[in-house]
Scaffold this active site. Structure first.
Site, short mmCIF file in Angstrom:
data_model
loop_
_atom_site.label_atom_id
_atom_site.label_comp_id
_atom_site.label_asym_id
_atom_site.label_seq_id
_atom_site.Cartn_x
_atom_site.Cartn_y
_atom_site.Cartn_z
N GLU A 187 34.70 42.89 53.92
CA GLU A 187 33.72 43.16 52.87
C GLU A 187 33.11 41.85 52.38
O GLU A 187 33.80 40.83 52.26
CB GLU A 187 34.40 43.89 51.72
CG GLU A 187 33.46 44.24 50.57
CD GLU A 187 34.21 44.80 49.36
OE1 GLU A 187 33.58 45.53 48.58
OE2 GLU A 187 35.42 44.49 49.21
N LYS A 231 30.36 52.36 49.64
CA LYS A 231 31.54 52.21 48.78
C LYS A 231 31.39 53.04 47.51
O LYS A 231 30.39 52.97 46.81
CB LYS A 231 31.76 50.74 48.45
CG LYS A 231 33.04 50.46 47.67
CD LYS A 231 33.20 48.96 47.43
CE LYS A 231 34.47 48.63 46.67
NZ LYS A 231 34.57 47.16 46.41
N CYS A 233 37.99 48.24 50.36
CA CYS A 233 38.63 47.49 49.28
C CYS A 233 39.25 48.38 48.20
O CYS A 233 40.24 49.07 48.45
CB CYS A 233 37.63 46.50 48.68
SG CYS A 233 38.40 45.13 47.77
#
Length: 573
Positions: free
Chosen positions: A142, A242, A275
């Site tokens: 990321e 995300k 993440c």
């Protein structure tokens, strides 16, 4: 095919990397049935694994864990040909991204592309290296291409236009003029073709919207933190936006959660998320529960926080908890506490964690197409172990195993004299834990908070000059995110004072054999397990017994830093 010679890392600059031989302590590991074997290491700050410097033109080193993970390479056979029916070859790259010197400054698209192309040049070097080793899928981290700490306005020149792969079939490398502002996607697509591998990367993307859209931002566009997947032919297979942003003001949360899977010819179905997503039900848990995913690709930009949320620690715990393979790529910025990547199966791992070396590293490993889970593997033999028998008797309230605050008697053969330890409170991970000290060479302890009670049955061959504590927390975590957790944790404290319990520690000497368990009210429990030098350990056994979830371990390779059961109650978030 196994080498007849034991790998000797100490002798080779190709193995060690320039300037590193004095810090490399050996390569232990093996191929074990249908899974990879994690490296072991002594006192060093990086994991023994397959590594390649980001800017080095040397080939990926050919000794150490490369031999361990993949078998000796004879020169004519590709690694991908070994055990083709059972394994695939994966790579993750921990990238020391070149960052904008002033991320809030407004710059041109051309200036943004100049910076991003520097990072993409490094990516391409890694793809070339990985291709030489038969890699079939590579994962990049990321924020690795554009960086971070932008405002919504300042990141705009770094954003590519992203058409929906569900609507538009597109090969950016072969059709570069089809859409404007897609230079990054074009380079990634061409890399996938050049390496003949699936490629997963993260970038910022933009999507125009109309004022008739009630969610459309005032500037007339959505901006997303986006993972993209390319096939080995360069086709844009899918994209994931995300959902659980972590202080990312430059990006929008998608109106609907993306639950993205993609199929490969070499390992079947993969899932993807990013993440901070790993701590939440959507998309991570729902993806695994509802979509029959066995493999996860996981770009991340994770800042380590010990003792419970180091990058490799949570990556491994996720693989164990769900019985899947996790391919995790982190950015590498030690000054920001950002390191920790790995290829994890439920039973074994290759990982990299280095808080000193500024270079990036490539990890390559052979991975089982059908991961073997931990739960159930140890249960058949667990009851034959004397310590496990005692644990079961304590749980069952067996009349031959009595317990009170002072001592435990099992079969009238074992007695631990314990003065009732004091209960105290200390901050761990910004939460107010209730703890009891772990004194003596053996014993039985418990500590409770709200509805959660945690228990520890332990032995250790010698006492060390270190303080350990058993801690419990049952409540809403509210710092750097809001989510409900139940935690039972055995931790080494930072010093000998109670107030040091919960501090960030990476080294320890005490060896324990123990059972850790609690009466959790969730089935989503992640086993966190670290020993000295940021070394990952695998529990001997995990599972439920009489409404208690337990972790059992003996034979630690080095001193215990953290052993914890980290429960998530998603419905209480």
């Amino acid at each position: 095919m196994q080498s007849s010679k034991k790998p000797r890392c100490e002798a080779s600059r190709h193995c060690l990397g320039v300037g590193q031989p004095e810090r490399f302590r050996g390569c232990k590991g093996r191929v074990a049935h249908a899974h990879i074997r994690g490296g072991r290491r002594a006192k060093s700050r990086f994991m023994v694994c397959i590594m390649s410097g980001a800017r080095s033109k040397l080939a990926l080193f050919l000794c150490g864990c490369y031999v361990v993970a993949l078998g000796a390479h004879t020169g004519e056979e590709s690694v991908a040909e070994h055990h083709e029916a059972e394994y695939y070859v994966a790579a993750v790259y921990e990238h020391p991204s070149i960052l904008s010197p002033n991320p809030v400054a407004l710059i041109s698209r051309q200036e943004a592309l100049e910076l991003m192309n520097q990072n993409l040049d490094i990516y391409e070097q890694q793809v070339v290296t990985a291709a030489q080793k038969g890699v079939q899928i590579i994962v990049f981290p990321e924020d690795g291409i554009h960086g971070f700490n932008f405002t919504r306005t300042s990141i705009y020149p770094f954003l590519d236009f992203m058409p929906s792969p569900q609507v538009v079939g597109w090969n950016p490398c072969l059709e570069p003029r089809r859409f404007n502002d897609t230079e990054v996607l074009q380079r990634l697509s061409c890399m996938a073709i050049k390496g003949d591998m699936f490629l997963v990367a993260n970038l910022g993307t933009k999507q125009p919207c109309h004022s008739s859209d009630p969610g459309c931002p005032n500037d007339g566009r959505y901006q997303f933190n986006t993972n993209v997947v390319f096939s080995n032919k360069g086709t844009l297979v899918d994209r994931y936006r995300k959902h659980n942003l972590y202080f990312e003001a430059a990006f929008d949360v998608p109106l609907n959660v993306d639950h993205i899977t993609f199929d490969t010819p070499f390992a079947g179905r993969f899932g993807i998320f990013t993440c901070f997503d790993i701590l939440f039900f959507d998309p991570a848990v729902r993806l695994l529960r509802d979509y029959k995913v066995k493999h996860v690709v996981y770009p991340t930009a994770w800042m380590n926080q010990l003792p419970l949320l180091a990058a490799i620690e949570i990556q491994k715990a996720f693989a164990v908890a769900f019985g899947i393979n996790v391919l995790a790529a982190n950015v590498h910025h030690p000054i920001l506490g950002m390191t920790g990547s790995g290829i994890h199966t439920p039973l074994e791992s290759f990982w990299y964690h280095d808080m000193e070396n500024p270079e990036g590293h490539l990890i390559i490993a052979q991975v089982a197409k059908n991961p073997v889970g931990l739960i159930g593997a140890g249960n058949a033999t667990g009851e034959t172990d004397p310590s496990h028998t005692k644990f079961l008797k304590i749980l069952s309230g067996d009349p031959y195993c009595e317990k009170d605050a002072q001592e435990v008697h099992c079969d009238e053969a074992t007695k631990w004299n314990m003065n009732a330890p004091p209960t105290f409170h200390s901050e761990m991970m910004y939460d107010n834990f209730t703890l009891v000290p772990v004194w003596g060479k053996e014993g039985y302890l418990h500590v409770c908070s709200n509805g959660l009670c945690c228990y520890l049955l332990y032995e250790r061959p010698t006492l060390s000059e270190e303080l350990y504590a058993l801690g419990v927390f049952d409540g809403l975590h509210t710092v750097h995110g809001t989510y409900y957790i139940q935690v039972c944790a055995l931790v080494r404290c930072g010093g000998l004072g109670f107030g040091t319990c919960g501090q960030e520690i990476t080294e320890a000497t005490a060896i324990f054999e123990f059972h850790l368990w609690g009466n959790f009210s969730t089935s989503y429990i992640f086993p966190l397990f670290l020993t000295s030098g940021m070394t990952l350990e695998v529990p001997d056994q995990l599972g439920w017994e009489k409404d208690h979830y337990f972790l059992r371990k003996s034979g630690l390779s080095s001193g215990l830093v953290t052993a914890a059961l980290y429960g998530r109650l998603y419905e209480r978030d």
